[in-house]
Design an enzyme around this catalytic site. Structure first.
Site, PDB file in Angstrom:
ATOM      1  N   HIS A  99      -4.397  -5.786  -2.523  1.00 58.71           N
ATOM      2  CA  HIS A  99      -5.013  -6.842  -3.336  1.00 58.71           C
ATOM      3  C   HIS A  99      -5.655  -7.925  -2.469  1.00 58.71           C
ATOM      4  O   HIS A  99      -6.477  -8.706  -2.957  1.00 58.71           O
ATOM      5  CB  HIS A  99      -3.994  -7.450  -4.314  1.00 58.71           C
ATOM      6  N   ASP A 129      -0.025  -1.093  -3.391  1.00 58.33           N
ATOM      7  CA  ASP A 129      -0.501  -2.389  -2.897  1.00 58.33           C
ATOM      8  C   ASP A 129      -0.492  -2.470  -1.377  1.00 58.33           C
ATOM      9  O   ASP A 129      -0.062  -3.463  -0.790  1.00 58.33           O
ATOM     10  CB  ASP A 129       0.317  -3.535  -3.486  1.00 58.33           C
ATOM     11  N   SER A 205       0.583 -12.998   1.493  1.00 57.53           N
ATOM     12  CA  SER A 205       0.452 -11.588   1.135  1.00 57.53           C
ATOM     13  C   SER A 205      -0.123 -10.787   2.286  1.00 57.53           C
ATOM     14  O   SER A 205      -1.157 -11.136   2.850  1.00 57.53           O
ATOM     15  CB  SER A 205      -0.443 -11.432  -0.096  1.00 57.53           C
TER      16      SER A 205
END
Length: 448
Positions: A99, A129, A205
């Site tokens: 993402h 992911d 992230s």
């Protein structure tokens, strides 16, 4: 004597102060400091650019007349994103979240020492992911070692390094709060995550979660409840290793097939089978000759654990299986006739010969390439497709938002989508397009 003391006094004091500072620094250099000094050079800042159509800028009458000639980029705007990543190979292989880089038209990587590189995407997988990037440098780059998540202990110290809110080289520390965690966010269920109380904020992230030996034990990927204090999640290192290997070798994760169907275990069924736990999934079908059949799975078995963690329900089982690419074996704990047994199951790639059967029996569709598009040439009577009004001649444009223009593309998209409970189709009839959701019928066709 007195004068001598006065002359050497300041030097003695300075030496004592220096010795004390060195001793103090040695005492303060704990495991977290050593991890940061060891690994931070391998943690990178990732900046992305994405071009999107502007909804706010009106084109002038002149632009309308010329159709945007001479100003093709006008009416579009760039959106910048940020995230983190970690170098795992000195040749410039970087792991991050899917993402973080999804939809990016440009990806820039900045090392801790300030060096900057443009990155290319080697492969990415939205379902897990994870993404693998590559940068080209003249010399070997610093790396972090990918460890294992199999022996994580609840309460052990962990360190997160990343770029929250664009603040590069930010370090937070905490403990492993839980493993095998399942949670729901953004209308999705996420399974088999490491939970930590180390602060993880937007921009973290893709960065590493590290143990006190400086090994990567997870890739930070999610924030619970929009940034709730003390609750962060990371993809466990063992899953990262499997997915990164697939992405590096093939550019994608090859869909795996085990050949069994499972449903949620009801309390009534659990009692009838003698299972006194509140978790598990019930096997309802096993395909003859499939990996599950060869491993010894039987209809009526209760799947209790997969890969060392409990299976909560059928959705949990399906999601966990997706974390194991084809030919990646995993242990499966089953309950049968009052006893548990452990089997080793090795998924294979989904047999292409079964895709047509999957489309017809599970969805009620047959497709055919015609004039450069993919058209329906059959709709099974009584199927969900027939009930919503699909007809031969309708054009399929997308499967689960993935564009399809050929029969092979349709097969690949359907293989990827089959483990879901339904599939989203974009269908064109005449001048109009329609989004249609069709359920996979669980009592027909090949097992998944």
């Amino acid at each position: 004597m007195k004068a001598g003391v006065m002359r050497w006094g300041p030097l003695v004091v300075a030496l004592l102060a220096s010795s004390g500072a060195s001793a103090d620094m040695a005492r303060r250099r704990d495991a977290v400091v050593e991890v940061v000094q060891k690994v931070s050079p391998a943690v990178v800042y990732i900046g992305t650019e994405q071009e999107v159509e502007s909804r706010f800028r009106r084109r002038s009458p002149l632009e309308e007349f010329f159709g945007g000639m001479g100003g093709g980029e006008q009416g579009r705007q760039k959106i910048e994103g940020l995230g983190s990543g970690v170098i795992i190979d000195p040749t410039g292989i970087i792991v991050t979240n899917d993402h973080v880089i999804r939809g990016a038209s440009a990806i820039h990587v900045v090392l801790a020492d300030g060096r900057s590189y443009d990155a290319e995407v080697i492969g990415s997988d939205a379902g897990n992911d994870l993404a693998v990037l590559k940068v080209t440098a003249k010399e070997a780059l610093p790396i972090a070692r990918l460890g294992t998540s199999a022996d994580l202990m609840i309460g052990e110290t962990v360190v997160a390094i990343g770029s929250p809110f664009g603040l590069s080289k930010t370090v937070t520390a905490g403990v492993v709060s839980a493993v095998g965690r399942t949670f729901r966010a953004d209308n999705r269920v996420y399974n088999d995550f490491v939970q930590t109380d180390a602060a993880i904020n937007p921009g973290n992230s893709g960065g590493p979660l590290l143990n006190v030996d400086g090994e990567i034990i997870g890739i930070n990927t999610a924030i619970f409840g929009g940034g709730a204090q003390g609750i962060g999640f990371a993809i466990p290192a063992d899953k990262v290793r499997r997915i990164v290997d697939e992405l590096t070798r093939f550019g994608k994760v090859r869909p795996s097939w085990v050949g069994l169907d499972a449903v949620d275990l009801t309390p009534r069924a659990a009692r009838q089978l003698g299972w006194d736990r509140s978790y598990g999934a019930l096997v309802t079908a096993v395909e003859t000759g499939s990996p599950a059949d060869q491993a010894g799975v039987k209809r009526g078995d209760i799947v209790a654990e997969l890969g060392g963690s409990r299976i909560q329900d059928a959705e949990d089982f399906d999601t966990r299986v997706r974390g194991y690419p084809a030919r990646s074996a995993f242990p499966l704990v089953l309950f049968r006739e009052g006893a548990t047994r452990t089997l080793q199951l090795t998924p294979s790639e989904f047999p292409p010969r079964m895709v047509e059967s999957l489309a017809w029996d599970r969805l009620g569709l047959k497709v055919k390439e015609t004039r450069g598009v993919l058209a329906l040439n059959g709709v099974r009577a009584g199927s969900a497709a027939a009930e919503v009004g699909l007809e031969p001649g309708d054009i399929i444009l997308r499967v689960n938002n993935q564009p399809v223009t050929s029969a092979d593309g349709f097969k690949e998209a359907l293989i990827t989508a089959r483990r879901g409970r339904s599939v989203l189709l974009l269908v064109r009839r005449g001048r109009y397009g329609y989004h249609i959701t069709l359920p996979f019928e669980q009592d027909r066709g090949p097992s998944l």
